[in-house]
Design an enzyme around this catalytic site. Structure first.
Site, PDB file in Angstrom:
ATOM      1  N   SER A 167      18.745  10.563  -1.271  1.00  0.00           N
ATOM      2  CA  SER A 167      18.942  11.687  -0.348  1.00  0.00           C
ATOM      3  C   SER A 167      20.345  11.628   0.236  1.00  0.00           C
ATOM      4  O   SER A 167      20.930  10.545   0.367  1.00  0.00           O
ATOM      5  CB  SER A 167      17.920  11.619   0.789  1.00  0.00           C
ATOM      6  N   TYR A 223      12.433   7.895   6.912  1.00  0.00           N
ATOM      7  CA  TYR A 223      12.815   8.445   5.610  1.00  0.00           C
ATOM      8  C   TYR A 223      14.249   8.039   5.276  1.00  0.00           C
ATOM      9  O   TYR A 223      14.543   7.642   4.149  1.00  0.00           O
ATOM     10  CB  TYR A 223      12.676   9.964   5.646  1.00  0.00           C
TER      11      TYR A 223
END
Length: 257
Positions: A143, A156
Site C-alpha cells: 500500500s 493496516y
C-alpha cells in the site's frame, strides 16, 4: 497479448477486487492461473466469470493464507497440476479502520495474520519451487501508506509496512537464484475492502470528492491499474527489476517527504 504465455501463476485473494482483476488479465496474457481464496462459492463464481471473459486456463483452489498447512497444500496442488510456479501474487488482505486506542488485540492479530503472515507462508512454500527452476517473480500487494504512513489506519499501515520490508529482504535473499520479489503500493481504489468508508460517510459524495482531491492525477485508481502493474512485474519485461516498492497512487506520495 501473450506477455505471460506459458507461465503458471498463483494469486491469493483472487475472487474479488485487485485479485480478480489480476487473475483475469493474467489469463488474457496467456498465463495458467490458480486463484486461491477462502470462500468456495465466490471462488467458483469468479473462475466461471474469468473463463467466459478471458479463457479456460484458470482454476480455484480453496486456501486460507493464515493457515500454513493450507498454503503448503496450495503449493503442492499447483505443482502437481502444472509442475511449476512462475509467478506468485500475494494479494489477500483485510482492513481495519479504527482509532489506535480502541483497536483490540484480536483485530491486530487478524490483520497481521492476513496481510503479513499470509505472504510469509506463501513465499515460504512457493519460492523454493521457483529456486528449483532458477526463475520466478513474486508480486506482493502492499500500500502507498507503507511508504508514508496514515493516521487513521495504523494497524493496516503497520502490516503493509511489513510487506514492503519483507519484499526488499526477500529480493536480496533470492536474487542469486533469478527469483525477483517486488511489491505494488496502490493508493485509494474502490473495492469491497473499503467501499463502506464512503457509503457510511455523512455525505458520501463529498467524502469521495475530498479523497479524489488528494490525488494529483485527479481520480482514484481502479483494479485494472493494479492488474497492469502486476502483469509487468510478473512478465519477463521486468527481468532486471527486483526489490522495488512501486507507488501506484496518482502522484499521492510525490510531494510527501
Amino acid at each position: 497479448m501473450n506477455r505471460l504465455q506459458d507461465k503458471v501463476a498463483v494469486i491469493t485473494g483472487g475472487t474479488s477486487g485487485f485479485g480478480f482483476a489480476i487473475a483475469e488479465m493474467f489469463c488474457r496474457e496467456g498465463a495458467v492461473v490458480a486463484v486461491a481464496g477462502r470462500n468456495k462459492e465466490k471462488g467458483a463464481a469468479a473462475v466461471e466469470k474469468i473463463k467466459r471473459a478471458a479463457g479456460p486456463d484458470v482454476r480455484f483452489i480453496p486456501c486460507d493464507v493464515t493457515k500454513e498447512v493450507e498454503v503448503k497444500d496450495l503449493a503442492d496442488a499447483v505443482i502437481q497440476a502444472f509442475q511449476k510456479i512462475d509467478i506468485l501474487v500475494n494479494n489477500a488482505g483485510m482492513l481495519v479502520r479504527k482509532d489506535f486506542e480502541t483497536t483490540t488485540e484480536q483485530e491486530w492479530d487478524e490483520v497481521m495474520a492476513t496481510n503479513l503472515k499470509g505472504p510469509f507462508f506463501c513465499c515460504k512454500h512457493i519460492i523454493p519451487e521457483m529456486v528449483k527452476n532458477k526463475r520466478g517473480s513474486v508480486v506482493n500487494i502492499s500500500s502507498h501508506i507503507s511508504l508514508i504512513g496514515k493516521g487513521d489506519v495504523p494497524v493496516y499501515s503497520a502490516s503493509k509496512g511489513g510487506v514492503t520490508a519483507l519484499t526488499r529482504s526477500l529480493a536480496l535473499r533470492y536474487a542469486k537464484y533469478n527469483v525477483r520479489v517486488n511489491c505494488i503500493c496502490p493508493g485509494t481504489i474502490l473495492t469491497a475492502l473499503n467501499r463502506h468508508v464512503f457509503e457510511e460517510a455523512p455525505d458520501p459524495e463529498k467524502k469521495l470528492r475530498d479523497v479524489i482531491a488528494t490525488y494529483p492525477l485527479g481520480r482514484l485508481g481502479t483494479p485494472m491499474d493494479v492488474a497492469y502493474a502486476a502483469v509487468y512485474l510478473g512478465s519477463d519485461e521486468s527481468s532486471w527489476v527486483t526489490g522495488v516498492a512501486l507507488p501506484l497512487e496518482g502522484g499521492y506520495t510525490a510531494g510527501k517527504e
